[in-house]
Motif scaffolding. Structure first.
Motif, PDB file in Angstrom:
ATOM      1  N   GLN A 221     -11.682 -36.742 -49.174  1.00  0.00           N
ATOM      2  CA  GLN A 221     -11.254 -36.061 -50.188  1.00  0.00           C
ATOM      3  C   GLN A 221     -10.666 -36.762 -51.306  1.00  0.00           C
ATOM      4  O   GLN A 221     -10.801 -36.529 -52.331  1.00  0.00           O
ATOM      5  N   GLU A 222     -10.153 -37.663 -51.082  1.00  0.00           N
ATOM      6  CA  GLU A 222      -9.635 -38.600 -52.236  1.00  0.00           C
ATOM      7  C   GLU A 222     -10.728 -39.182 -53.151  1.00  0.00           C
ATOM      8  O   GLU A 222     -10.514 -38.962 -54.124  1.00  0.00           O
TER       9      GLU A 222
ATOM     10  N   VAL B 116      -8.286 -28.683 -50.211  1.00  0.00           N
ATOM     11  CA  VAL B 116      -7.276 -29.534 -49.772  1.00  0.00           C
ATOM     12  C   VAL B 116      -5.919 -28.901 -49.497  1.00  0.00           C
ATOM     13  O   VAL B 116      -4.870 -29.490 -48.948  1.00  0.00           O
TER      14      VAL B 116
ATOM     15  N   MET C 164      -4.265 -36.332 -48.528  1.00  0.00           N
ATOM     16  CA  MET C 164      -5.679 -36.124 -48.257  1.00  0.00           C
ATOM     17  C   MET C 164      -6.345 -37.161 -47.831  1.00  0.00           C
ATOM     18  O   MET C 164      -5.856 -38.334 -47.564  1.00  0.00           O
TER      19      MET C 164
END
Length: 288
Positions: free
Chosen positions: A206-207, A97, A202
């Motif tokens: 990705q979250e 990230v 994000m």
């Protein structure tokens, strides 16, 4: 504290605007040394300035400022007793990230800045048989999730410090590493702000992967601000590392640093992974 007799020696402390750096500058001044306190802005140095503390403008990522400071020390006339490389930032996020510009910023301040300051001060330290004190971290011996960039910069600093110690020892210059654990400083709070900014950018995927982890790390950071040792306590150890006649090669600050650096040496990697995961697990948000 009783003020010590004044000593005709200089000590440079970088990153002295706040936190451990400011506390260390004051502690060294109380021990009788004349301190050059590196700050990034004039306003940051006003609360530090005294008969034994001279704030100097120093951004460790600016070569011209480093060169100007080296010239100042060369013309001062007093021996350079020690350089305390304390400047630092914390940029925490998962490897996937964290943007590359943040990786570079982390290393520019925490690693390359220290190297450039040290290289510029070596001629003066050779004359005085002085000392380099590198402020590393528990993160330089143990890398938690989201600490990849921060720990990477500190692991690099530890390796270079070991090489530098072995290079300079024959010439009378000592190199000491200090590894703080949780300390109540502004850097921890600023690291949390950066983490929140990165989290906001994000992707949804990705979250799902890292959202809970980042919330847990943020909660842990808030715990550091609440329960960590005071910066003045850390400053006592740093000042001792800079001035004691026969220093150890490494000092830790805080019980967490003392314990976890030992565990990192003796536990198998997989077991250490489980220990760190178990410590974070209660901090994850509860599923609804």
């Amino acid at each position: 504290m009783t003020t010590s007799p004044e000593k005709s020696e200089l000590i440079l402390v970088t990153g002295a605007s706040t936190g451990m750096g400011a506390a260390t500058a004051r502690e060294l001044a109380a021990r009788g040394y004349y301190v050059l306190a590196g700050v990034r802005r004039e306003i940051d140095g006003r609360s530090l300035e005294s008969s034994r503390i001279r704030p100097v403008i120093l951004d460790v990522t600016e070569p011209e400022q480093i060169a100007d400071l080296a010239a100042l020390i060369d013309t001062d006339g007093r021996p350079l007793r020690a350089v305390v490389n304390n400047a630092g930032i914390a940029v925490n996020a998962p490897v996937e990230v964290l943007p590359m510009q943040e990786w570079r910023r982390q290393f520019d301040v925490n690693f390359f800045g220290h190297i450039e300051v040290t290289k510029a001060m070596i001629p003066a330290l050779l004359k005085s048989h002085g000392r380099v004190v590198m402020i590393s971290s528990l993160g330089g011996r143990l890398a938690q999730p989201t600490y990849g960039a921060y720990s990477g910069s500190k692991y690099a600093l530890e390796g270079v410090s070991d090489a530098l110690r072995r290079e300079l020892a024959p010439h009378g210059v000592t190199v000491v590493i200090v590894e703080p654990g949780a300390v109540r400083t502004e850097m921890v709070g600023r690291g949390g702000i950066t983490l929140k900014k990165v989290a906001a950018d994000m992707t949804d995927e990705q979250e799902r992967r890292y959202g809970g982890l980042m919330q847990a790390i943020l909660a842990q950071s808030e715990g550091f601000l609440r329960d960590g040792v005071d910066a003045s306590h850390a400053a006592e150890t740093i000042a001792t590392a800079a001035t004691v006649s026969r220093p150890r090669t490494r000092y830790t600050i805080g019980r967490d640093a003392a314990l976890l650096t030992r565990l990192a040496r003796i536990l198998p990697d997989r077991l250490l992974d489980r220990v760190l995961a178990a410590a974070l697990r209660p901090l994850f948000p509860r599923s609804r």
